[in-house]
Scaffold this active site. Structure first.
Site, PDB file in Angstrom:
ATOM      1  N   LYS A 107       0.818  -1.217   0.000  1.00 58.54           N
ATOM      2  CA  LYS A 107       0.000   0.000   0.000  1.00 58.54           C
ATOM      3  C   LYS A 107       0.853   1.268   0.000  1.00 58.54           C
ATOM      4  CE  LYS A 107      -4.352  -1.850   1.629  1.00 58.54           C
ATOM      5  NZ  LYS A 107      -4.013  -3.269   1.902  1.00 58.54           N
TER       6      LYS A 107
HETATM    7  C1  LIG Z   1      -4.712  -4.322   1.302  1.00 58.75           C
HETATM    8  C2  LIG Z   1      -3.996  -5.622   1.213  1.00 58.75           C
HETATM    9  C3  LIG Z   1      -4.366  -6.622   0.276  1.00 58.75           C
HETATM   10  C4  LIG Z   1      -5.572  -6.473  -0.626  1.00 58.75           C
HETATM   11  O1  LIG Z   1      -5.368  -5.523  -1.651  1.00 58.75           O
HETATM   12  P1  LIG Z   1      -6.625  -4.938  -2.464  1.00 58.75           P
HETATM   13  O2  LIG Z   1      -6.049  -3.897  -3.354  1.00 58.75           O
HETATM   14  O3  LIG Z   1      -7.559  -4.365  -1.438  1.00 58.75           O
HETATM   15  O4  LIG Z   1      -7.233  -6.062  -3.217  1.00 58.75           O
HETATM   16  C5  LIG Z   1      -3.614  -7.785   0.214  1.00 58.75           C
HETATM   17  N1  LIG Z   1      -2.550  -7.980   1.030  1.00 58.75           N
HETATM   18  C6  LIG Z   1      -2.160  -7.048   1.943  1.00 58.75           C
HETATM   19  C7  LIG Z   1      -1.002  -7.353   2.828  1.00 58.75           C
HETATM   20  C8  LIG Z   1      -2.857  -5.842   2.064  1.00 58.75           C
HETATM   21  O5  LIG Z   1      -2.472  -4.939   2.968  1.00 58.75           O
END
Ligand SMILES: *Cc1c(COP(=O)(O)O)cnc(C)c1O
Length: 437
Positions: A107
């Site tokens: 993220k």
């Molecule tokens: C947010 C997150 C996801 C999911 O990603 P999306 O874009 O919401 O599908 C998967 N793995 C981790 C570690 C995350 O923080």
């Protein structure tokens, strides 16, 4: 480039407005009016390039008209000072490590770009933007560290007291400066309700320019296409392999949607696997063509525990609501907790490599896909978080201690700073009204 809402009733806007607004006024998600393409000569030029040069080439097409290019270049450089390694586990099977940013999860890629773009547009508008976020963990920390020190912005994070891990809480409460953490004596739904209430409070909107930073913001989505583009070109330049299958551990489906965007731009990508846990609304849609969101189920891959994914509307938009067309590019595979734990062990025993539970879901789904389809293309599993972020699950699966990276230890030693509030909206409103202006 202009951006319109997936609900089609709001007026189309510039990237500046789409970024500062987040959600369109009609409740839809902003999408580009057309996806910019890369020609073959353009792709060839980029092939030997590093991550930042590829990121810049993409960003230029989406936001270039609204930001001087030298400034956009500076933004890209300051967003991505870290590496994006592609690790080959065995011939044709790769892990793309997306956890080298400050909060050790993918993220960071989206949040850092969104923060710098918001800061730039806010200073152009001579405004102080207040970013309000309810978080159950990973999003909040990426937003906190993404916006930390960005002029003309400040962040107020609401998280449920006692319902996030100690590490997550440290990441949420130690950024300091322009980042304020509110520990809410309630659950995540209370946090979300409070934030929603603030957005529709006319008195507050008089005083503050509020925006949100969740994954519905188009400026968080665009930068997530960078690492798909980079991996697809690097695979060709470095390993002579083409058209990989990407396995994407999915929750709100922002990550997968960004991959689809990269493929539409012309980057050499073969196929996608939407890897989910027991929260399989999209998997079922891909099989049956019916979308029936269900209540969220708790699993080991907590960041993917989403019953009604927010980016699904955008994904459908890119496929004109045609689930067969979507299904020819994307295979949905749902993975149980049992198989997730087995995959963590298996990957460690076979390769001496440790993955987090989300990455394990992606890896298991890739193996399952290869078994079902007989597909022999190179496979890239997106590793969405560093295993140390999910210490308990990993140590239990592997029956051994794992090492905590230095960056994480530093955060654990910082002093927690948060204001405690109850679930009554007046407490939040009061806090926001008394923030410095
Ligand atoms: C947010 C997150 C996801 C999911 O990603 P999306 O874009 O919401 O599908 C998967 N793995 C981790 C570690 C995350 O923080």
């Amino acid at each position: 480039m202009i951006y319109f809402s997936t609900n089609k009733t709001s007026t189309p806007v510039s990237i500046k407005k789409a970024t500062l607004e987040g959600l369109a006024p009609d409740g839809g998600l902003y999408v580009p009016s057309g996806v910019p393409g890369f020609s073959l000569p353009e792709l060839e030029l980029l092939e030997g390039g590093n991550f930042r040069s590829i990121a810049f080439a993409i960003a230029k097409k989406f936001v270039g008209g609204e930001i001087p290019l030298d400034h956009l270049g500076d933004i890209i450089d300051s967003c991505y000072p870290f590496e994006t390694p592609l690790v080959e586990l065995e011939k044709g099977t790769f892990i793309e490590e997306l956890f080298s940013g400050p909060t050790l999860a993918f993220k960071d890629y989206g949040a850092r770009f969104l923060a710098r773009l918001t800061g730039y547009f806010a200073s152009e508008e001579r405004k102080l933007i207040t970013v309000l976020v309810a978080t159950s963990g990973d999003t909040g920390s990426a937003v906190a560290y993404g916006f930390q020190g960005i002029p003309n912005t400040r962040v107020v994070l609401l998280y449920p007291s006692g319902k996030v891990s100690r590490l997550q809480e440290q990441q949420l409460t130690t950024a300091g400066g322009n980042v304020h953490a509110l520990e809410v004596q309630g659950d995540f739904d209370d946090c979300q309700r409070l934030v929603k209430q603030a957005f529709v409070d006319p008195e507050l909107r008089e005083l503050l320019t509020l925006t949100s930073a969740n994954s519905i913001n188009i400026s968080r989505l665009i930068p997530q296409s960078f690492y798909y583009a980079w991996a697809s070109l690097h695979l060709k330049a470095e390993y002579g392999m083409e058209n990989p299958v990407f396995s994407v551990p999915s929750g709100n489906y922002g990550n997968l949607t960004a991959g689809v965007l990269a493929r539409m731009m012309g980057f050499p990508i073969g196929h996608f696997i939407a890897a989910s846990n027991a929260n399989d609304s999209v998997t079922r849609y891909l099989e049956e063509g019916r979308y029936e969101p269900r209540p969220t189920i708790a699993t080991l891959s907590t960041a993917m525990d989403v019953g009604n994914p927010s980016n699904f509307a955008r994904l459908r938009h890119f496929y004109n609501n045609d689930y067969r067309a979507m299904g020819s590019d994307i295979t949905g595979i749902s993975v149980s907790d049992e198989d997730t734990t087995a995959a963590i062990r298996d990957i460690y025993n076979r390769y001496g490599y440790i993955v987090d539970p989300h990455t394990a879901v992606g890896f298991h789904a890739l193996e399952e896909y290869r078994k079902q389809s007989g597909n022999r293309s190179p496979g890239i599993v997106l590793s969405t978080a560093h295993p140390a972020k999910f210490l308990e699950v990993i140590e239990e699966a592997l029956e051994r201690k794992i090492e905590i990276p230095e960056r994480l230890r530093v955060v654990l030693e910082k002093e927690k700073k948060a204001n405690l509030i109850g679930t009554d909206y007046r407490e939040l409103a009061d806090f926001l009204k008394h923030l410095d202006r």
